[in-house]
Design an enzyme around this catalytic site. Structure first.
Site, PDB file in Angstrom:
ATOM      1  N   ARG B 231       0.850  -1.173   0.000  1.00  0.00           N
ATOM      2  CA  ARG B 231       0.000   0.000   0.000  1.00  0.00           C
ATOM      3  C   ARG B 231       0.900   1.241   0.000  1.00  0.00           C
ATOM      4  O   ARG B 231       1.962   1.234   0.644  1.00  0.00           O
ATOM      5  CB  ARG B 231      -0.880   0.055   1.262  1.00  0.00           C
ATOM      6  CG  ARG B 231      -2.024  -0.922   1.281  1.00  0.00           C
ATOM      7  CD  ARG B 231      -3.154  -0.506   0.339  1.00  0.00           C
ATOM      8  NE  ARG B 231      -4.319  -1.379   0.443  1.00  0.00           N
ATOM      9  CZ  ARG B 231      -4.555  -2.417  -0.362  1.00  0.00           C
ATOM     10  NH1 ARG B 231      -3.699  -2.720  -1.326  1.00  0.00           N
ATOM     11  NH2 ARG B 231      -5.644  -3.146  -0.206  1.00  0.00           N
ATOM     12  N   GLU B 260      -3.549   7.185  -4.687  1.00  0.00           N
ATOM     13  CA  GLU B 260      -3.742   6.650  -6.048  1.00  0.00           C
ATOM     14  C   GLU B 260      -5.227   6.585  -6.383  1.00  0.00           C
ATOM     15  O   GLU B 260      -6.049   6.444  -5.479  1.00  0.00           O
ATOM     16  CB  GLU B 260      -3.108   5.254  -6.141  1.00  0.00           C
ATOM     17  CG  GLU B 260      -3.804   4.221  -5.266  1.00  0.00           C
ATOM     18  CD  GLU B 260      -3.121   2.849  -5.283  1.00  0.00           C
ATOM     19  OE1 GLU B 260      -1.879   2.799  -5.108  1.00  0.00           O
ATOM     20  OE2 GLU B 260      -3.849   1.867  -5.464  1.00  0.00           O
ATOM     21  N   HIS B 278      -0.890   0.001  -9.826  1.00  0.00           N
ATOM     22  CA  HIS B 278      -1.517  -0.963  -8.912  1.00  0.00           C
ATOM     23  C   HIS B 278      -2.086  -2.149  -9.690  1.00  0.00           C
ATOM     24  O   HIS B 278      -3.281  -2.462  -9.581  1.00  0.00           O
ATOM     25  CB  HIS B 278      -2.594  -0.305  -8.047  1.00  0.00           C
ATOM     26  CG  HIS B 278      -2.869  -1.088  -6.781  1.00  0.00           C
ATOM     27  ND1 HIS B 278      -3.348  -0.518  -5.637  1.00  0.00           N
ATOM     28  CD2 HIS B 278      -2.718  -2.407  -6.493  1.00  0.00           C
ATOM     29  CE1 HIS B 278      -3.491  -1.439  -4.693  1.00  0.00           C
ATOM     30  NE2 HIS B 278      -3.106  -2.600  -5.197  1.00  0.00           N
TER      31      HIS B 278
END
Lengths: 312, 312
Positions: B231, B260, B278
């Site tokens: 994360r 994000e 991601h």
């Protein structure tokens, strides 16, 4: 007068080391050979060779006292070993010290191609991620089937890495090897049929030219990806380009090309390929180790000791 | 009336599967909750949750019959588990099925950063290789020292892959684990001092916020590279940016960012980072397996069976 002639595009550190160790005369490439004084040529017993220009009978005959061509690199396809044999000239290369780097790059190209990381990186850097959302889903890589074409030392180092990605490993080589239960295929087409990802780690030279043939490429199929870290010559590059353009295979990761550093312009517009500039062994540490091994072979020859890594 | 509410940006296949299996009502995000009829809300016993928007006490209290929040993803930091506990609500996630993909991407970013493959690819595609010669030498990766920050299931899958690259493996976790002789560090700064490459595989959430602190980053030093697939919150991102800009560390490979899909624009001009959107679990196969596991948890809840992957 020196006995050592260094030929090739050495960097300044390696060039200096060759001059320091052997008072070597240095040429940028073999074309300069004929312009050397005959006296200098006659005194040369060892050539420290680097590069992809051919070094064969014509060059050897300009060096009548030559006993050793010490190649910088594991692949010595630029050197005519048959011509060297006929003249009693030994050839050495620099095996093993570069295996890790080359295997690293092979795995890296496989991952980068499969996870479409170049496109994904552009998606972040352009701001498209924030504007337009996620990238398309890619394919899973771990737990798949991989084929090693040419299970020499580098092929083995690639396979050992892939095994940690839980890949089912198949391979083709001239003969079956001692492996941890990996599947041997005597026929390269059968290897291609059995796997999704093919890693080419063949020795270069005339015997393997287009060994990865149109038939092998076709057998790999639409989910197939070819990774090549050996020599451009070992793949039928026109057949590969046709397959990449038509979708007959899914993609490729290529560090080597026919006619490099010129690259067939058809590659440059493809999005399903990773293209690297023959940087397989291109790390500071490994290139220094290769240069050292080359000099160690020259030094062994000059003092009459056994060569460290002879190939003939 | 349905007992199942699906919340999040599902793709069309997963959305259809939720509707088929449970006649689910679907919302794009939790903000739509309050607009649902009270009757519908009262009937909901299971939420199939996807996304990074917070789902806490306020949302739970709109669903008085809620018994399960089945999260899509292994990281459930968007869900307030303490609030769920207080209400007798169970939470599930989708562990394990994504470990391979995430570990693959971690190793891929490490290799791509270390071998400067994005710049090398641009060198080929622009024609610079033929015009201007080889790329600069990079650093050797295999046979180095790697640190795993957070030795859970994903950390272990990363470490197992790195071991095949002959890396010396160190790790930090809350407690020492059963490993093949890897070196445990109770202190994250000591881990950073011991290694060149740090792979961050921590659980997200408040307890790990900025766990990779300015001190940890400084301890990594000028040869240090940070790879993060967990994360964005677990790294002090401002300190990371400062270190990347100043050369206090060598580089980073990042799949996750604070805020994000907005990415701090300071990242976008750096050449020593690999930036991915991601996509750690972003393969067709793995996302399908995650969606299936989420649905299996919902189905278990609805029929009163044991949950497959509870987190509380």
């Amino acid at each position: 007068m020196t006995q050592t002639l260094a030929i090739g595009p050495y960097n300044s550190a390696d060039r200096a080391a060759l001059v320091d160790a052997f008072d070597a005369t240095v040429l940028d490439g073999p074309t300069g050979l004929a312009d050397l004084d005959a006296d200098v040529r006659a005194g040369i017993t060892a050539v420290a060779y680097m590069g992809h220009h051919a070094f064969g009978a014509a060059q050897m005959d300009l060096l009548p006292g030559l006993k050793l061509v010490a190649n910088y690199g594991v692949g010595y396809d630029a050197i005519d070993v048959a011509a060297a044999d006929a003249r009693g000239i030994k050839v050495t290369n620099t095996p093993d010290v570069l295996n890790d780097d080359v295997a690293d790059l092979a795995v890296a190209m496989w991952l980068m191609q499969g996870r479409q990381m170049r496109a994904a990186e552009a998606h972040v850097r352009s701001g498209d991620w924030a504007k337009n959302g996620p990238v398309p889903l890619n394919r899973k890589l771990s737990d798949g089937t991989a084929g090693i074409m040419g299970m020499g030392r580098i092929g083995r180092d690639i396979a050992d890495r892939l095994a940690a990605f839980k890949m089912d490993i198949h391979y083709h080589a001239r003969s079956e090897k001692d492996t941890p239960g990996w599947t041997y295929h005597a026929d390269p087409v059968e290897l291609a049929k059995a796997v999704d990802f093919m890693f080419v780690a063949l020795v270069g030279g005339p015997a393997t030219e287009k060994y990865v043939s149109a038939d092998v490429i076709a057998a790999l199929g639409p989910k197939g990806v070819i990774v090549n870290i050996s020599r451009g010559s070992v793949i039928d590059e026109e057949a590969l380009l046709d397959a990449l353009e038509s979708g007959a295979i899914a993609g490729a990761g290529l560090d080597v090309f026919v006619g490099e550093p010129q690259v067939n312009p058809r590659f440059l517009t493809l999005e399903n390929v990773v293209l690297q500039p023959h940087q397989g062994s291109g790390t500071v540490q490994t290139r220094a180790a290769m240069a050292q091994l080359q000099r160690d072979n020259v030094a062994a020859q000059l003092k009459g000791a056994a060569l460290l890594t002879p190939v003939n």
